[in-house]
Design a protein around this motif. Sequence first.
Motif, PDB file in Angstrom:
ATOM      1  N   ALA A 462     -48.619 -10.219  45.027  1.00 34.26           N
ATOM      2  CA  ALA A 462     -47.233 -10.672  45.190  1.00 34.26           C
ATOM      3  C   ALA A 462     -47.034 -11.039  46.656  1.00 34.26           C
ATOM      4  N   VAL A 463     -47.060 -12.318  46.963  1.00 33.81           N
ATOM      5  CA  VAL A 463     -46.919 -12.798  48.341  1.00 33.81           C
ATOM      6  C   VAL A 463     -45.624 -13.613  48.438  1.00 33.81           C
ATOM      7  N   ALA A 464     -44.803 -13.262  49.410  1.00 33.16           N
ATOM      8  CA  ALA A 464     -43.522 -13.949  49.611  1.00 33.16           C
ATOM      9  C   ALA A 464     -43.399 -14.381  51.060  1.00 33.16           C
ATOM     10  N   ARG A 465     -42.424 -15.222  51.326  1.00 30.88           N
ATOM     11  CA  ARG A 465     -42.135 -15.622  52.709  1.00 30.88           C
ATOM     12  C   ARG A 465     -40.991 -14.768  53.234  1.00 30.88           C
ATOM     13  N   GLY A 466     -41.184 -14.232  54.449  1.00 29.14           N
ATOM     14  CA  GLY A 466     -40.158 -13.407  55.048  1.00 29.14           C
ATOM     15  C   GLY A 466     -40.679 -12.675  56.251  1.00 29.14           C
ATOM     16  N   ASP A 467     -39.989 -11.628  56.619  1.00 30.15           N
ATOM     17  CA  ASP A 467     -40.343 -10.795  57.760  1.00 30.15           C
ATOM     18  C   ASP A 467     -40.749  -9.433  57.226  1.00 30.15           C
ATOM     19  N   PRO A 468     -41.997  -8.991  57.454  1.00 29.18           N
ATOM     20  CA  PRO A 468     -42.430  -7.708  56.878  1.00 29.18           C
ATOM     21  C   PRO A 468     -41.616  -6.523  57.385  1.00 29.18           C
ATOM     22  N   GLY A 469     -41.246  -6.542  58.663  1.00 31.23           N
ATOM     23  CA  GLY A 469     -40.420  -5.453  59.190  1.00 31.23           C
ATOM     24  C   GLY A 469     -39.058  -5.403  58.537  1.00 31.23           C
ATOM     25  N   ALA A 470     -38.459  -6.591  58.281  1.00 32.22           N
ATOM     26  CA  ALA A 470     -37.152  -6.636  57.631  1.00 32.22           C
ATOM     27  C   ALA A 470     -37.227  -6.127  56.205  1.00 32.22           C
ATOM     28  N   ILE A 471     -38.302  -6.530  55.480  1.00 31.94           N
ATOM     29  CA  ILE A 471     -38.453  -6.062  54.100  1.00 31.94           C
ATOM     30  C   ILE A 471     -38.629  -4.537  54.080  1.00 31.94           C
ATOM     31  N   ARG A 472     -39.424  -4.021  55.009  1.00 28.15           N
ATOM     32  CA  ARG A 472     -39.612  -2.562  55.073  1.00 28.15           C
ATOM     33  C   ARG A 472     -38.284  -1.867  55.381  1.00 28.15           C
TER      34      ARG A 472
END
Length: 583
Positions: A462-472
């Motif tokens: 599952a790969v998405a576009r975004g910011d990993p820190g924001a998702i965490r």
Amino acid sequence: MRAYGARPLLLGAALLGIVIVAALAVRESMRNAQERKTVAERTVKDFAKFASYIYTSRAYLFARDRTLFQAYVALHPSEAWPAGAVLPPPSVIPAVPDTTERCGPMAQWPIYRFRIDLPSRKVQYVGGHPLPAIDALIRDSIPKLANSRWVKIAGFGYLFADPPGSPRETIAYAPAVDSSMKVLAVYGYRSCYGVRDTSDYSQMYKVVRVLPPMVPGYVEDQSGSSKGSWRPPPKGYGVAADRKSTAVMNEQMVGRWPAGMPADSLFTMTVTDDHDRILYQSSKSSKPSDFYGVAPLGYVGGAAFWVNLRPDVAKFLVAGGIPESHVPASVLLLIGSIVLAIAGFASLRSEIHLVNSRQRFLANVSHELRTPLQQILMFVQLLRLGRTRSDEERERSLEIIERETHRLIELSNSVLAAAKPELQLQSTAVDVIQVAATAADFFTPLAEARKMRIELDLTDHAVARGDPGAIRQILINVLDNAAKYGPIGQTITIGVREEPNAVRLWVDDCGPGIPASDRNKVWLPFVRLGGTVDDSTGGAGLGLSIVRDLATAMEATVELGTRPTGGTRFTLDLQRSKNGSPS
């Protein structure tokens, strides 16, 4: 006085004062405008009354010329008869009493003449005899009318008669009086004045001038050509009056009026009898007007002369015109002040709400900071004094210190994130499964301390576009809410799936759920559903607000719903990565 002080109250009082002052100003302005309009309309109506009086006076003169100076010239009705004088017979009235009267050929309109002796009421006729109905009218009504004050003063009178089955006619009469104004006899003749012959009314309407040159705005040509014009006076006599006059004089009425403006330029004249039937009207297409005057001429058949001013020229008769019924500018001022007051009160309400929210925020943050700091201080003191009884207690104390420190860090991050005016995030390919597993590992100690369990429902890719820190950060905030509001021993599930158009990440808890009516409120800052400052849930009310802002910055969508088996489901839909692999 509360923490926000007296400023909001003073501002509210000032706004209310503005509205009150504006309302009083509007009331005074409208009252003045109404008074000006009333005065202007009264002036125009007075002019109409004056015009009707002029026509009544001229009608009297025309009728007098027909009777006293033609029909009754041998009787001299205005002179008293001496006592014992022998009154002349009715034949003293000419066979054609009024040479200007147009009734018709003699064969079709025979003229009878009569004399009524008083008090016997004996009637003598010459030149024919009237119809029975007219004879009864002459014997009964004419003596009474001849004894009226105004007929004795004028010396003549007219009575309109409507004999059954015959054309309408007029009875002309004149009293013969003695020196004591006692009526000795009444002379009269058959006439059609005012019923079939209205030439006097038509003539006087054409020749009488009722707008004298002294009316403001009338300009008389000084070249001797007898030309004149009437126009509204310029606004402001004095400085710059000549410059203004060019613009003001664009609406004018011009003509040859050495004695005043002709009637057909101003109004319509209507003559009615004592039964309000129209005897004459100058224009059949005249429009009704509120500006009219009426003057009676009772002894001439009970006639009344009505003058109706044309609405489009009534404004010319008053300097400055008649004020129109437009909404005064002060009404706009009142509306503006009310709008300003409403906006001010709304701003004031928002300011008070913000002050209250800040107070709640400070109380919540202070509570959140006080609890972990007290625990950290307590276990640090235990370690420093060496009061731990075993290595396990020492390790547990260090674990609690570490856990509470992480909690303080997360709280600080939440406050800092809420304080940032704009969020600037990366936009890269993110392995959502790895981020979800990392967040679960980070939160597991806190969950176990609350006797809760975290389960993962993940796919292989599952790969998405975004910011990993924001998702965490989003996951940590949502998991923290689930732990705070959920029951002890619950299972929290983190799931990830690839959808056709998005990567979906969700978190399920076993809590009481969020009512549908409150689901839009929880995204607002400083909003907490249930719980108080001092309850076990704590929190600053910023978690979900930060979640929404982070999702918006990544062009993702968030949603709160109900879990199929009960509880709350949080859903985050991220954009899929175009290349399908994390960077």
